[in-house]
Design a protein around this motif. Structure first.
Motif, PDB file in Angstrom:
ATOM      1  N   TYR A  36       0.740  -1.425   0.031  1.00  0.00           N
ATOM      2  CA  TYR A  36      -0.065  -0.143  -0.132  1.00  0.00           C
ATOM      3  C   TYR A  36       0.884   1.182  -0.084  1.00  0.00           C
ATOM      4  CZ  TYR A  36      -4.278  -2.671   1.373  1.00  0.00           C
ATOM      5  OH  TYR A  36      -5.059  -3.639   1.200  1.00  0.00           O
ATOM      6  N   GLN A  38       0.866   5.717   0.786  1.00  0.00           N
ATOM      7  CA  GLN A  38       0.086   6.730   1.348  1.00  0.00           C
ATOM      8  C   GLN A  38       0.699   8.105   1.030  1.00  0.00           C
ATOM      9  OE1 GLN A  38      -1.054   6.881   5.406  1.00  0.00           O
ATOM     10  NE2 GLN A  38      -2.529   8.349   5.478  1.00  0.00           N
ATOM     11  N   ARG A  44      -4.408   6.157   2.536  1.00  0.00           N
ATOM     12  CA  ARG A  44      -3.752   5.029   2.052  1.00  0.00           C
ATOM     13  C   ARG A  44      -4.491   4.240   1.172  1.00  0.00           C
ATOM     14  NH1 ARG A  44      -0.771   1.585   6.937  1.00  0.00           N
ATOM     15  NH2 ARG A  44      -0.471   3.597   7.290  1.00  0.00           N
ATOM     16  N   GLU A  45      -3.637   3.596   0.012  1.00  0.00           N
ATOM     17  CA  GLU A  45      -4.175   3.016  -0.968  1.00  0.00           C
ATOM     18  C   GLU A  45      -3.559   1.882  -1.439  1.00  0.00           C
ATOM     19  OE1 GLU A  45      -4.356   5.587  -4.518  1.00  0.00           O
ATOM     20  OE2 GLU A  45      -2.445   5.479  -4.580  1.00  0.00           O
ATOM     21  N   LEU A  46      -4.340   0.851  -1.848  1.00  0.00           N
ATOM     22  CA  LEU A  46      -3.737  -0.501  -2.159  1.00  0.00           C
ATOM     23  C   LEU A  46      -2.841  -0.250  -3.670  1.00  0.00           C
ATOM     24  CD1 LEU A  46      -3.251  -3.468  -2.299  1.00  0.00           C
ATOM     25  CD2 LEU A  46      -5.252  -3.624  -3.838  1.00  0.00           C
ATOM     26  N   ASP A  49      -1.297  -6.515  -4.709  1.00  0.00           N
ATOM     27  CA  ASP A  49      -1.291  -7.561  -3.851  1.00  0.00           C
ATOM     28  C   ASP A  49      -1.206  -8.810  -4.503  1.00  0.00           C
ATOM     29  OD1 ASP A  49      -4.763  -7.208  -2.565  1.00  0.00           O
ATOM     30  OD2 ASP A  49      -3.917  -8.199  -4.336  1.00  0.00           O
ATOM     31  N   TYR A  92       5.663   3.855   1.093  1.00  0.00           N
ATOM     32  CA  TYR A  92       4.866   2.620   0.841  1.00  0.00           C
ATOM     33  C   TYR A  92       5.061   1.725   1.988  1.00  0.00           C
ATOM     34  CZ  TYR A  92       4.889   4.041  -4.045  1.00  0.00           C
ATOM     35  OH  TYR A  92       4.554   4.478  -5.146  1.00  0.00           O
ATOM     36  N   HIS A  95       2.078  -5.151   3.679  1.00  0.00           N
ATOM     37  CA  HIS A  95       0.807  -5.604   4.313  1.00  0.00           C
ATOM     38  C   HIS A  95       0.866  -7.186   3.984  1.00  0.00           C
ATOM     39  CE1 HIS A  95      -3.436  -6.445   4.256  1.00  0.00           C
ATOM     40  NE2 HIS A  95      -3.105  -5.602   5.460  1.00  0.00           N
ATOM     41  N   TRP A 111       1.318  -4.911   9.346  1.00  0.00           N
ATOM     42  CA  TRP A 111       1.746  -3.667   8.605  1.00  0.00           C
ATOM     43  C   TRP A 111       3.371  -3.558   8.845  1.00  0.00           C
ATOM     44  CZ3 TRP A 111      -1.108  -1.235   4.963  1.00  0.00           C
ATOM     45  CH2 TRP A 111      -2.281  -1.256   5.085  1.00  0.00           C
TER      46      TRP A 111
END
Length: 121
Positions: A36, A38, A44-46, A49, A92, A95, A111
């Motif tokens: 993720y 921010q 915060r964004e994906l 994954d 970054y 996760h 995290w």
């Protein structure tokens, strides 16, 4: 399990960086691992994954430029970032969603502490 990121830093637009995230304990095929980010003043964004069976998922903004991979024997997940843009500047975060280790256990979300990536124009 602790996650420790490395590989961040300052890079010019168009350049590349590879982030690494090493887990302090063994990771298994059923563990979902991802990245993720921010940016200042944003949520915060994906970014990307990778779940069970190697299924990958990417944010539209990074498709074709970023690649997530993992090396389970090394307990490490990577994020290869190419053709970086100033808008990729962010902290970054690694996760993980760890599958239950025992019958009685539950899924655990972990995290990393985050690592700064700065892309200059």
């Amino acid at each position: 399990v602790q996650l420790v990121e490395s590989g961040g830093g300052l890079v010019q637009a168009g350049g590349s960086l590879r982030l690494s995230c090493e887990a302090s304990n063994r990771i298994f095929r059923g563990d979902a691992m991802g990245w993720y980010r921010q940016a200042p003043g944003k949520q915060r964004e994906l970014v990307a994954d990778m779940g069970r069976g190697g299924r990958t998922n990417y944010a539209d903004s990074v498709k074709g430029r970023f690649t997530i991979s993992r090396d389970d024997p090394k307990n490490t997940v990577y994020l290869q970032m190419n053709s970086l843009k100033p808008e990729d500047t962010a902290v970054y975060y690694c996760h993980a969603v760890l599958e239950p280790r025992t019958i009685e256990a539950s899924y655990v979300e972990v995290w990393g502490q985050g690592i700064l990536v700065t892309v200059s124009s």
